[in-house]
Design a protein around this motif. Structure first.
Motif, PDB file in Angstrom:
ATOM      1  N   ALA A  37       0.865  -1.184   0.000  1.00 49.55           N
ATOM      2  CA  ALA A  37       0.000   0.000   0.000  1.00 49.55           C
ATOM      3  C   ALA A  37       0.901   1.234   0.000  1.00 49.55           C
ATOM      4  O   ALA A  37       2.046   1.173   0.441  1.00 49.55           O
ATOM      5  N   HIS A  38       0.332   2.322  -0.522  1.00 50.43           N
ATOM      6  CA  HIS A  38       1.110   3.562  -0.657  1.00 50.43           C
ATOM      7  C   HIS A  38       0.154   4.733  -0.518  1.00 50.43           C
ATOM      8  O   HIS A  38      -0.880   4.778  -1.172  1.00 50.43           O
ATOM      9  N   TRP A  39       0.516   5.664   0.346  1.00 51.62           N
ATOM     10  CA  TRP A  39      -0.273   6.874   0.522  1.00 51.62           C
ATOM     11  C   TRP A  39       0.616   8.075   0.253  1.00 51.62           C
ATOM     12  O   TRP A  39       1.773   8.113   0.663  1.00 51.62           O
ATOM     13  N   LEU A  40       0.059   9.067  -0.409  1.00 52.17           N
ATOM     14  CA  LEU A  40       0.809  10.256  -0.795  1.00 52.17           C
ATOM     15  C   LEU A  40       0.030  11.486  -0.346  1.00 52.17           C
ATOM     16  O   LEU A  40      -1.142  11.642  -0.696  1.00 52.17           O
ATOM     17  N   GLU A  41       0.682  12.344   0.418  1.00 55.31           N
ATOM     18  CA  GLU A  41      -0.004  13.523   0.946  1.00 55.31           C
ATOM     19  C   GLU A  41      -0.510  14.438  -0.162  1.00 55.31           C
ATOM     20  O   GLU A  41      -1.649  14.895  -0.139  1.00 55.31           O
ATOM     21  N   ARG A  42       0.324  14.686  -1.171  1.00 58.31           N
ATOM     22  CA  ARG A  42      -0.057  15.690  -2.171  1.00 58.31           C
ATOM     23  C   ARG A  42      -1.156  15.253  -3.135  1.00 58.31           C
ATOM     24  O   ARG A  42      -1.742  16.080  -3.807  1.00 58.31           O
ATOM     25  N   ASP A  43      -1.463  13.935  -3.212  1.00 53.70           N
ATOM     26  CA  ASP A  43      -2.565  13.518  -4.090  1.00 53.70           C
ATOM     27  C   ASP A  43      -3.862  13.280  -3.315  1.00 53.70           C
ATOM     28  O   ASP A  43      -4.874  12.896  -3.886  1.00 53.70           O
ATOM     29  N   GLY A  44      -3.812  13.497  -1.992  1.00 55.22           N
ATOM     30  CA  GLY A  44      -5.018  13.368  -1.180  1.00 55.22           C
ATOM     31  C   GLY A  44      -5.314  11.961  -0.705  1.00 55.22           C
ATOM     32  O   GLY A  44      -6.294  11.744   0.012  1.00 55.22           O
ATOM     33  N   SER A  45      -4.505  10.968  -1.081  1.00 58.90           N
ATOM     34  CA  SER A  45      -4.772   9.593  -0.643  1.00 58.90           C
ATOM     35  C   SER A  45      -4.379   9.384   0.820  1.00 58.90           C
ATOM     36  O   SER A  45      -4.822   8.444   1.464  1.00 58.90           O
ATOM     37  N   MET A  46      -3.565  10.280   1.357  1.00 54.29           N
ATOM     38  CA  MET A  46      -3.116  10.183   2.745  1.00 54.29           C
ATOM     39  C   MET A  46      -3.917  11.150   3.598  1.00 54.29           C
ATOM     40  O   MET A  46      -3.972  12.341   3.315  1.00 54.29           O
ATOM     41  N   ALA A  47      -4.533  10.610   4.653  1.00 53.64           N
ATOM     42  CA  ALA A  47      -5.165  11.493   5.629  1.00 53.64           C
ATOM     43  C   ALA A  47      -4.056  12.264   6.330  1.00 53.64           C
ATOM     44  O   ALA A  47      -2.899  11.850   6.330  1.00 53.64           O
ATOM     45  N   SER A  48      -4.386  13.363   6.934  1.00 55.07           N
ATOM     46  CA  SER A  48      -3.377  14.182   7.604  1.00 55.07           C
ATOM     47  C   SER A  48      -2.599  13.359   8.620  1.00 55.07           C
ATOM     48  O   SER A  48      -3.189  12.669   9.453  1.00 55.07           O
ATOM     49  N   VAL A  49      -1.278  13.430   8.553  1.00 54.45           N
ATOM     50  CA  VAL A  49      -0.449  12.712   9.511  1.00 54.45           C
ATOM     51  C   VAL A  49      -0.521  13.362  10.890  1.00 54.45           C
ATOM     52  O   VAL A  49      -0.026  12.795  11.859  1.00 54.45           O
ATOM     53  N   LYS A  50      -1.164  14.493  10.975  1.00 53.89           N
ATOM     54  CA  LYS A  50      -1.301  15.183  12.259  1.00 53.89           C
ATOM     55  C   LYS A  50      -2.572  14.756  12.998  1.00 53.89           C
ATOM     56  O   LYS A  50      -2.914  15.317  14.018  1.00 53.89           O
ATOM     57  N   THR A  51      -3.274  13.781  12.474  1.00 56.50           N
ATOM     58  CA  THR A  51      -4.483  13.253  13.104  1.00 56.50           C
ATOM     59  C   THR A  51      -4.383  11.736  13.161  1.00 56.50           C
ATOM     60  O   THR A  51      -3.608  11.123  12.425  1.00 56.50           O
ATOM     61  N   PRO A  52      -5.180  11.089  14.009  1.00 55.41           N
ATOM     62  CA  PRO A  52      -5.179   9.613  14.073  1.00 55.41           C
ATOM     63  C   PRO A  52      -5.726   8.954  12.798  1.00 55.41           C
ATOM     64  O   PRO A  52      -5.567   7.756  12.610  1.00 55.41           O
ATOM     65  N   GLU A  53      -6.354   9.719  11.928  1.00 54.20           N
ATOM     66  CA  GLU A  53      -6.977   9.144  10.737  1.00 54.20           C
ATOM     67  C   GLU A  53      -5.976   8.391   9.858  1.00 54.20           C
ATOM     68  O   GLU A  53      -6.284   7.321   9.325  1.00 54.20           O
ATOM     69  N   HIS A  54      -4.766   8.928   9.692  1.00 55.76           N
ATOM     70  CA  HIS A  54      -3.784   8.238   8.849  1.00 55.76           C
ATOM     71  C   HIS A  54      -3.337   6.920   9.496  1.00 55.76           C
ATOM     72  O   HIS A  54      -3.168   5.917   8.813  1.00 55.76           O
ATOM     73  N   VAL A  55      -3.185   6.921  10.808  1.00 56.19           N
ATOM     74  CA  VAL A  55      -2.855   5.679  11.519  1.00 56.19           C
ATOM     75  C   VAL A  55      -3.947   4.648  11.259  1.00 56.19           C
ATOM     76  O   VAL A  55      -3.665   3.475  11.002  1.00 56.19           O
ATOM     77  N   ASN A  56      -5.196   5.075  11.297  1.00 50.31           N
ATOM     78  CA  ASN A  56      -6.314   4.164  11.036  1.00 50.31           C
ATOM     79  C   ASN A  56      -6.268   3.624   9.607  1.00 50.31           C
ATOM     80  O   ASN A  56      -6.603   2.452   9.370  1.00 50.31           O
ATOM     81  N   GLN A  57      -5.863   4.455   8.638  1.00 53.01           N
ATOM     82  CA  GLN A  57      -5.702   3.982   7.255  1.00 53.01           C
ATOM     83  C   GLN A  57      -4.683   2.842   7.197  1.00 53.01           C
ATOM     84  O   GLN A  57      -4.908   1.822   6.547  1.00 53.01           O
ATOM     85  N   ILE A  58      -3.571   3.035   7.860  1.00 55.17           N
ATOM     86  CA  ILE A  58      -2.503   2.040   7.836  1.00 55.17           C
ATOM     87  C   ILE A  58      -2.944   0.758   8.536  1.00 55.17           C
ATOM     88  O   ILE A  58      -2.756  -0.346   8.012  1.00 55.17           O
ATOM     89  N   LEU A  59      -3.553   0.889   9.714  1.00 57.33           N
ATOM     90  CA  LEU A  59      -3.997  -0.298  10.454  1.00 57.33           C
ATOM     91  C   LEU A  59      -5.023  -1.095   9.661  1.00 57.33           C
ATOM     92  O   LEU A  59      -4.988  -2.335   9.647  1.00 57.33           O
ATOM     93  N   ALA A  60      -5.912  -0.413   8.966  1.00 57.96           N
ATOM     94  CA  ALA A  60      -6.911  -1.102   8.138  1.00 57.96           C
ATOM     95  C   ALA A  60      -6.233  -1.878   7.014  1.00 57.96           C
ATOM     96  O   ALA A  60      -6.601  -3.015   6.708  1.00 57.96           O
ATOM     97  N   ALA A  61      -5.217  -1.279   6.394  1.00 57.74           N
ATOM     98  CA  ALA A  61      -4.498  -1.965   5.316  1.00 57.74           C
ATOM     99  C   ALA A  61      -3.717  -3.157   5.848  1.00 57.74           C
ATOM    100  O   ALA A  61      -3.639  -4.198   5.182  1.00 57.74           O
ATOM    101  N   ILE A  62      -3.143  -3.041   7.037  1.00 61.05           N
ATOM    102  CA  ILE A  62      -2.419  -4.169   7.634  1.00 61.05           C
ATOM    103  C   ILE A  62      -3.374  -5.326   7.891  1.00 61.05           C
ATOM    104  O   ILE A  62      -3.046  -6.482   7.625  1.00 61.05           O
ATOM    105  N   LYS A  63      -4.562  -5.026   8.375  1.00 65.29           N
ATOM    106  CA  LYS A  63      -5.558  -6.077   8.643  1.00 65.29           C
ATOM    107  C   LYS A  63      -5.961  -6.821   7.381  1.00 65.29           C
ATOM    108  O   LYS A  63      -6.328  -7.982   7.429  1.00 65.29           O
ATOM    109  N   GLU A  64      -5.885  -6.133   6.226  1.00 69.33           N
ATOM    110  CA  GLU A  64      -6.261  -6.756   4.961  1.00 69.33           C
ATOM    111  C   GLU A  64      -5.188  -7.687   4.411  1.00 69.33           C
ATOM    112  O   GLU A  64      -5.431  -8.463   3.488  1.00 69.33           O
ATOM    113  N   LEU A  65      -3.974  -7.612   4.942  1.00 68.81           N
ATOM    114  CA  LEU A  65      -2.877  -8.462   4.443  1.00 68.81           C
ATOM    115  C   LEU A  65      -3.115  -9.922   4.792  1.00 68.81           C
ATOM    116  O   LEU A  65      -3.647 -10.294   5.756  1.00 68.81           O
TER     117      LEU A  65
END
Length: 95
Positions: free
Chosen positions: A67-95
């Motif tokens: 998986a890959h998230w990029l801040e400038r294309d909008g696929s990454m939630a703000s790293v200054k909020t828990p939302e991006h951590v939740n994106q990563i954890l959800a992707a890990i669960k899908e592995l």
């Protein structure tokens, strides 16, 4: 899972940043830019110089980017909020 940070800043800069922000995971220095360039994260702006673009990669145990998230294309939630951590954890669960 393991978390590593990489940027083109110096080790000394990382030490201060980690101390100030309470970061406990390894933050690696890529002063040469080789890692950033290999992952397409190297940015060069004439006034500011070279630096690493803010991106997150989820790499499996075999070294495959899953998986890959990029801040400038909008696929990454703000790293200054828990939302991006939740994106990563959800992707890990899908592995």
């Amino acid at each position: 899972a393991a978390v590593l940070g990489v940027s083109m800043d110096s080790i000394e800069s990382h030490e201060g940043f980690c101390s100030e922000k309470g970061i406990t995971f390894p933050l690696l220095s890529d002063e040469s830019g080789e890692i950033s360039k290999a992952y397409g994260a190297e940015l060069s702006i004439p006034v500011f110089g070279k630096f690493s673009d803010r991106q997150t990669f989820l790499i499996d145990s075999t070294g495959v980017v899953r998986a890959h998230w990029l801040e400038r294309d909008g696929s990454m939630a703000s790293v200054k909020t828990p939302e991006h951590v939740n994106q990563i954890l959800a992707a890990i669960k899908e592995l």
